[in-house]
Design a protein around this motif. Structure first.
Motif, PDB file in Angstrom:
ATOM      1  N   LEU A   1       5.073  -4.092 -14.652  1.00  0.00           N
ATOM      2  CA  LEU A   1       4.152  -4.730 -13.710  1.00  0.00           C
ATOM      3  C   LEU A   1       3.679  -6.080 -14.253  1.00  0.00           C
ATOM      4  O   LEU A   1       3.521  -7.047 -13.481  1.00  0.00           O
ATOM      5  CB  LEU A   1       2.965  -3.804 -13.462  1.00  0.00           C
ATOM      6  CG  LEU A   1       2.024  -4.170 -12.315  1.00  0.00           C
ATOM      7  CD1 LEU A   1       2.768  -4.182 -11.001  1.00  0.00           C
ATOM      8  CD2 LEU A   1       0.867  -3.179 -12.248  1.00  0.00           C
TER       9      LEU A   1
ATOM     10  N   ALA B   1       6.419  -8.611 -13.736  1.00  0.00           N
ATOM     11  CA  ALA B   1       6.876  -8.829 -12.360  1.00  0.00           C
ATOM     12  C   ALA B   1       6.662 -10.297 -11.964  1.00  0.00           C
ATOM     13  O   ALA B   1       5.667 -10.927 -12.343  1.00  0.00           O
ATOM     14  CB  ALA B   1       6.139  -7.898 -11.405  1.00  0.00           C
TER      15      ALA B   1
ATOM     16  N   TYR C   1      11.864  -7.259  -9.006  1.00  0.00           N
ATOM     17  CA  TYR C   1      10.490  -6.749  -9.067  1.00  0.00           C
ATOM     18  C   TYR C   1       9.559  -7.939  -8.878  1.00  0.00           C
ATOM     19  O   TYR C   1       9.418  -8.782  -9.777  1.00  0.00           O
ATOM     20  CB  TYR C   1      10.228  -6.058 -10.404  1.00  0.00           C
ATOM     21  CG  TYR C   1       9.187  -4.972 -10.326  1.00  0.00           C
ATOM     22  CD1 TYR C   1       9.227  -3.991  -9.350  1.00  0.00           C
ATOM     23  CD2 TYR C   1       8.152  -4.919 -11.259  1.00  0.00           C
ATOM     24  CE1 TYR C   1       8.275  -2.988  -9.285  1.00  0.00           C
ATOM     25  CE2 TYR C   1       7.192  -3.907 -11.213  1.00  0.00           C
ATOM     26  CZ  TYR C   1       7.266  -2.950 -10.225  1.00  0.00           C
ATOM     27  OH  TYR C   1       6.322  -1.948 -10.158  1.00  0.00           O
TER      28      TYR C   1
ATOM     29  N   VAL D   1       5.819  -9.597  -6.951  1.00  0.00           N
ATOM     30  CA  VAL D   1       4.453  -9.364  -6.477  1.00  0.00           C
ATOM     31  C   VAL D   1       4.167 -10.372  -5.382  1.00  0.00           C
ATOM     32  O   VAL D   1       4.377 -11.575  -5.571  1.00  0.00           O
ATOM     33  CB  VAL D   1       3.425  -9.519  -7.616  1.00  0.00           C
ATOM     34  CG1 VAL D   1       2.016  -9.249  -7.093  1.00  0.00           C
ATOM     35  CG2 VAL D   1       3.751  -8.596  -8.766  1.00  0.00           C
TER      36      VAL D   1
ATOM     37  N   VAL E   1       4.107  -4.730  -4.399  1.00  0.00           N
ATOM     38  CA  VAL E   1       4.919  -4.882  -5.610  1.00  0.00           C
ATOM     39  C   VAL E   1       6.183  -4.070  -5.404  1.00  0.00           C
ATOM     40  O   VAL E   1       6.125  -2.844  -5.235  1.00  0.00           O
ATOM     41  CB  VAL E   1       4.172  -4.407  -6.870  1.00  0.00           C
ATOM     42  CG1 VAL E   1       5.018  -4.669  -8.104  1.00  0.00           C
ATOM     43  CG2 VAL E   1       2.823  -5.076  -6.992  1.00  0.00           C
TER      44      VAL E   1
ATOM     45  N   TYR F   1       4.284  -0.404  -4.984  1.00  0.00           N
ATOM     46  CA  TYR F   1       2.851  -0.461  -4.711  1.00  0.00           C
ATOM     47  C   TYR F   1       2.590  -1.190  -3.397  1.00  0.00           C
ATOM     48  O   TYR F   1       3.193  -2.240  -3.115  1.00  0.00           O
ATOM     49  CB  TYR F   1       2.099  -1.205  -5.825  1.00  0.00           C
ATOM     50  CG  TYR F   1       2.107  -0.491  -7.157  1.00  0.00           C
ATOM     51  CD1 TYR F   1       1.254   0.580  -7.400  1.00  0.00           C
ATOM     52  CD2 TYR F   1       2.961  -0.900  -8.173  1.00  0.00           C
ATOM     53  CE1 TYR F   1       1.256   1.235  -8.624  1.00  0.00           C
ATOM     54  CE2 TYR F   1       2.963  -0.250  -9.398  1.00  0.00           C
ATOM     55  CZ  TYR F   1       2.118   0.807  -9.613  1.00  0.00           C
ATOM     56  OH  TYR F   1       2.125   1.455 -10.828  1.00  0.00           O
TER      57      TYR F   1
ATOM     58  N   LEU G   1      -3.243  -4.486 -12.245  1.00  0.00           N
ATOM     59  CA  LEU G   1      -2.708  -4.508 -13.606  1.00  0.00           C
ATOM     60  C   LEU G   1      -3.712  -3.925 -14.593  1.00  0.00           C
ATOM     61  O   LEU G   1      -3.343  -3.172 -15.513  1.00  0.00           O
ATOM     62  CB  LEU G   1      -2.348  -5.941 -13.988  1.00  0.00           C
ATOM     63  CG  LEU G   1      -1.728  -6.151 -15.377  1.00  0.00           C
ATOM     64  CD1 LEU G   1      -0.445  -5.362 -15.515  1.00  0.00           C
ATOM     65  CD2 LEU G   1      -1.481  -7.630 -15.635  1.00  0.00           C
TER      66      LEU G   1
ATOM     67  N   GLN H   1      -3.596  -0.124 -14.474  1.00  0.00           N
ATOM     68  CA  GLN H   1      -2.451   0.453 -15.171  1.00  0.00           C
ATOM     69  C   GLN H   1      -2.628   0.366 -16.688  1.00  0.00           C
ATOM     70  O   GLN H   1      -2.291   1.299 -17.413  1.00  0.00           O
ATOM     71  CB  GLN H   1      -1.157  -0.266 -14.744  1.00  0.00           C
ATOM     72  CG  GLN H   1      -0.825  -0.110 -13.277  1.00  0.00           C
ATOM     73  CD  GLN H   1      -0.687   1.344 -12.867  1.00  0.00           C
ATOM     74  OE1 GLN H   1      -0.121   2.155 -13.598  1.00  0.00           O
ATOM     75  NE2 GLN H   1      -1.193   1.674 -11.691  1.00  0.00           N
TER      76      GLN H   1
END
Length: 383
Positions: free
Chosen positions: A70, A73, A96, A98, A229, A251, A261, A264
């Protein structure tokens, strides 16, 4: 001349060998054979702690991989340059990415069944049963929830820029596959169950007491700011956001990317601390088991050394006695092998020890030959 007290021999004791040619530590060595092995409880605890540590560590690695993915990304803006970015990307795809935008329906919208003028693109209706269940182990009533019905309706929708007039849209594919789909609860009502006295008695007997049904409606409303995402692809003229093919999570969150972020990373820190705690616990159990093994090994070495020293002293004494004559060895105490036998143990009747070694026997005093309890002692006098 030596006078001896003769007692009638008891059946079962006449064939007991004297330990003069053996070692007094044999019984202790036999008792220690299984004393050094980890007990079943220790083995189970070690295996369980190791398995839990491995499980927690695997979850931590997975969370860390998701957070790293993430963080790495690619952030793209929903503007006129997005199509050019995808045309330059290999395979017209960003694996990947965002992207942030506002939800807008492609065709018709979904209307709420309970709230007027509430439009959305994802609608979830849930009926959840609440009841109390009697736990026969703890003897307590515990809350129990069960989804008895759930239906989710979707309609195609796009993400559009918050500024009007940009003219760029991103079609969101498979929104229900998202690991985090932010739905807003627009309606919630609890319908308590109506029970008669007979129903109450029956519920107490059955161990289940229904509390009621909770009805909930959740929606992803039109105009909601959303952070997506996933994999961003250019399919002909349509830009699509879809679940990534690399095993990374998908996501559709209502929070901004920075908050997502941080969430996570917080999960990663939690599982890291949990892994360290379980790792220390496993190391402590392993240290305890190894320490027990080491101490048992040291005790066995010490016991073997004592046995060897006793055997060597016994051999030297037997050699000296054989040189002087066998009569002295025949009347020697079987414990110290130096003093003369001077007492009779009753009720077994064995003549095997001197008075000093008898006094040194541990309580309760038992015969060194047959291990029978000594009730009284008759002294022997040599003349």
């Amino acid at each position: 001349m030596v006078w001896r007290c003769r007692l009638p021999e008891r059946r079962g004791l006449r064939h007991h060998p004297a330990p003069a040619g053996g070692c007094p530590g044999n019984g202790a060595a036999a008792a220690m054979e299984g004393g050094g092995r980890p007990s079943a409880a220790q083995a189970v605890l070690l295996v369980a702690s190791t398995a839990l540590t491995a499980l927690v560590y695997s979850v931590y690695r997975q969370k860390a991989r998701v957070a790293r993915g993430l963080e790495g990304a690619r952030r793209v803006r929903l503007d006129g340059d997005l199509r050019a970015v995808l045309l330059e990307a290999p395979g017209r795809c960003v694996p990947y990415a965002v992207i942030e935008g506002v939800v807008r329906s492609v065709k018709e919208t979904l209307s709420s069944q309970f709230v007027e003028n509430c439009k959305g693109v994802v609608q979830r209706l849930t009926l959840q049963e609440h009841k109390m269940v009697w736990n026969r182990t703890t003897h307590l009533w515990n809350d129990y929830e069960k989804i008895i019905h759930q239906r989710t309706n979707t309609t195609p929708f796009d993400l559009v820029p918050q500024e009007e007039g940009a003219g760029v849209t991103v079609r969101v594919m498979k929104p229900l596959d998202a690991a985090e789909l932010s739905l807003e609860t627009v309606y919630e009502k609890f319908h308590p169950s109506v029970q008669s006295f007979t129903d109450v008695i029956g519920h107490y007997i059955s161990g289940e007491r229904p509390k009621g049904i909770q009805e909930t409606e959740q929606m992803l409303k039109v105009g909601t700011a959303l952070t997506g995402v996933g994999e961003l692809v250019l399919d002909n003229t349509t830009i699509k956001l879809q679940p990534p093919k690399q095993g990374m999570p998908y996501y559709l969150s209502g929070v901004d990317f920075h908050t997502l972020l941080q969430k996570q990373e917080s999960n990663v820190r939690f599982w890291k601390i949990l892994t360290i705690i379980f790792g220390f616990a496993t190391c402590a159990v392993l240290f305890f088991v190894l320490r027990k093994q080491y101490r048992h090994h040291q005790e066995r070495r010490h016991l073997k050394q004592m046995q060897d020293e006793f055997r060597q002293a016994q051999e030297r004494l037997m050699h000296e006695m054989n040189a002087e004559g066998g009569e002295t060895l025949k009347n020697a105490c079987v414990v110290c092998l130096s003093n003369t036998k001077s007492c009779v143990f009753l009720e077994c009747g064995h003549v095997c020890s001197c008075s000093e070694c008898y006094q040194a026997l541990p309580e309760p005093k038992r015969c060194p030959i047959c291990r029978q309890a000594i009730s009284r002692v008759v002294p022997l006098y040599n003349s």
